[in-house]
Design an enzyme around this catalytic site. Structure first.
Site, PDB file in Angstrom:
ATOM      1  CE  LYS A   1      64.383  70.232  11.464  1.00 39.74           C
ATOM      2  NZ  LYS A   1      63.853  71.490  12.056  1.00 39.74           N
TER       3      LYS A   1
ATOM      4  CB  SER B   1      64.685  75.543   4.525  1.00 40.68           C
ATOM      5  OG  SER B   1      63.580  76.241   5.067  1.00 40.68           O
TER       6      SER B   1
ATOM      7  CE1 TYR C   1      59.263  75.290   9.414  1.00 41.67           C
ATOM      8  CE2 TYR C   1      60.208  76.349   7.484  1.00 41.67           C
ATOM      9  CZ  TYR C   1      60.295  75.968   8.803  1.00 41.67           C
ATOM     10  OH  TYR C   1      61.423  76.252   9.527  1.00 41.67           O
TER      11      TYR C   1
ATOM     12  NE  ARG D   1      62.799  81.998  14.652  1.00 43.27           N
ATOM     13  CZ  ARG D   1      62.830  81.275  13.550  1.00 43.27           C
ATOM     14  NH1 ARG D   1      63.424  81.753  12.471  1.00 43.27           N
ATOM     15  NH2 ARG D   1      62.272  80.079  13.507  1.00 43.27           N
TER      16      ARG D   1
ATOM     17  N   GLY E   1      71.918  72.196  19.441  1.00 44.17           N
ATOM     18  CA  GLY E   1      73.003  72.253  20.415  1.00 44.17           C
ATOM     19  C   GLY E   1      74.255  71.498  20.036  1.00 44.17           C
TER      20      GLY E   1
ATOM     21  CB  THR F   1      59.018  71.489  10.246  1.00 38.66           C
ATOM     22  OG1 THR F   1      60.292  71.192   9.686  1.00 38.66           O
ATOM     23  CG2 THR F   1      59.199  72.287  11.515  1.00 38.66           C
TER      24      THR F   1
ATOM     25  CE1 TYR G   1      66.504  83.999  10.174  1.00 40.44           C
ATOM     26  CE2 TYR G   1      68.413  83.334   8.879  1.00 40.44           C
ATOM     27  CZ  TYR G   1      67.081  83.173   9.235  1.00 40.44           C
ATOM     28  OH  TYR G   1      66.344  82.178   8.652  1.00 40.44           O
TER      29      TYR G   1
ATOM     30  CG  HIS H   1      62.860  75.460  14.514  1.00 41.04           C
ATOM     31  ND1 HIS H   1      61.791  74.759  14.013  1.00 41.04           N
ATOM     32  CD2 HIS H   1      63.298  76.239  13.494  1.00 41.04           C
ATOM     33  CE1 HIS H   1      61.578  75.101  12.752  1.00 41.04           C
ATOM     34  NE2 HIS H   1      62.488  75.998  12.415  1.00 41.04           N
TER      35      HIS H   1
END
Length: 406
Positions: free
Chosen positions: A272, A130, A153, A188, A329, A179, A48, A296
């Site tokens: 974002k 979050s 969100y 995913r 990254g 976001t 996850y 993300h």
């Protein structure tokens, strides 16, 4: 050679009795923390935090894009006293680093967001909660961190969304991050294959996994049940699956909604997502105080442009009027140096601190931060610069694409 001389040459490292400190003593970069997290966590839980959307092309591209940049250092400079401090959104931070909002940190470690907030506070860095967090807005604020951000969100239930904004303002959160790259949820694949849910469904495979990770499961069973804390309000629609929680998000989100949020939120407002120059300029015109460039971490749109490739175009579009933040990254202090040189003000880390959280709780998060700060400091010194502003101003000279010898 006498025995005493041999003993002086071959000193044994003292055995560390504390399990967490013992693990961290062997972690010298975020890759080491990742390996420690993988040993600690059941496969689906590690998948996850480690995985991304579809074929995970963006996940790999984010790292590859950062590594395309090479350093061209200045020499014979006094770099004995580097200063990593940065000013942004009216606040001073000791390093250009923040900790990203993440869903379900208590699934990674029982202390979850509270451990992350304490670690961020101990290092003077901002941390974002979050919408899909496992503690409430008020519970995290009670931890005492003075630089909390809330990541929003936009929900189909606008009444609930407005209540979240108002609660964050009342609790003293410094900034609101909206976001905008989740009109629908990314697919995913790792999570779909594992059937990961909150709470976990104990399939035969999961039962076998318990036997492989007894410490993890014992700690989870001793902790309060996992829940979407900020979304668990009377009358609100409830989601239990990680794969379907994004069904609560509003796919009709538009620029008009941003105007409404700007009017409601009294503090700094960040947008974002993987914004290009045109969208970034429009956001600034709408009253946004900062652009948080993020794909993300590859968990939404696969094959999305790496965010490091957006930093310079967006900076040129918005000038120095607003903050430019970047994630996706970032795994080393050298990555932070590249981003700053390209025009970013702050780099935000997600997976990196989650690996530390999984490995050793608050101590692991602090260790992840300390590694990044030390790597950035050393990189700056070897580049011949001593301040973040000097790194920004000399960016085109100091950081070049591989193969560019101009």
């Amino acid at each position: 050679m006498r025995y005493r001389e041999i003993r002086e040459l071959l000193r044994l490292r003292r055995f560390e009795l504390d399990r967490d400190r013992r693990v961290l003593a062997g972690c010298h970069d975020l890759a080491d923390l990742r390996r420690a997290a993988r040993r600690r966590l059941p496969g689906p839980v590690f998948g996850y935090i480690d995985g991304a959307a579809d074929d995970e092309i963006t996940l790999r591209a984010n790292r590859a894009a950062l590594r395309r940049w090479q350093f061209r250092p200045r020499v014979l400079r006094d770099v004995s006293e580097p200063d990593l401090g940065v000013s942004m959104l009216g606040r001073q931070f000791p390093a250009p680093i923040g900790l990203a909002p993440a869903g379900f940190p208590r699934m990674v470690h029982p202390d979850g967001e509270l451990a992350v907030a304490r670690a961020a506070a101990s290092r003077g860095l901002p941390y974002g909660l979050s919408t899909c967090g496992t503690v409430t807005i008020e519970e995290l604020a009670a931890a005492g961190h003075s630089d909390l951000w809330f990541q929003l969100y936009v929900l189909r239930d606008r009444k609930l969304g407005h209540a979240l904004i108002d609660r964050a303002a009342a609790a003293g959160y410094r900034a609101l991050e909206v976001t905008v790259d989740t009109p629908v949820g990314g697919r995913r694949t790792r999570d779909l294959r594992s059937g990961l849910t909150i709470p976990p469904e104990l399939t035969v495979g999961a039962m076998l996994d318990i036997g492989m990770h007894p410490g993890y499961w014992i700690s989870m069973l001793r902790s309060p049940a996992l829940r979407f804390a900020s979304l668990s309000t009377p009358g609100a629609e409830v989601a239990t699956s990680i794969a379907d929680v994004t069904s609560l998000f509003d796919s009709s989100l538009s620029w008009e909604d941003l105007d409404d949020i700007r009017a409601r939120w009294p503090g700094p407002l960040l947008l974002k997502g993987p914004l290009g120059p045109a969208d970034a300029g429009r956001a600034v015109a709408a009253g946004v105080d900062g652009i948080h460039l993020s794909n993300h971490g590859g968990r939404q749109l696969d094959r999305c442009i790496p965010t490091i490739d957006l930093v310079r175009p967006v900076r040129e579009a918005v000038g120095d009027r607003v903050a430019v933040i970047v994630d996706s990254g970032i795994r080393h202090g050298a990555d932070i140096a590249v981003a700053i040189a390209r025009g970013a003000d702050l780099c935000v880390v997600g997976r990196g601190y989650l690996y530390g959280l999984a490995a050793a709780g608050q101590l692991g998060v602090e260790h992840a931060i300390d590694l990044l700060v030390a790597q950035l400091r050393r990189t700056m010194q070897l580049l011949g610069v001593v301040t973040i502003s000097e790194l920004r101003q000399g960016g085109d000279e100091l950081v070049v694409l591989a193969g560019d010898q101009r």
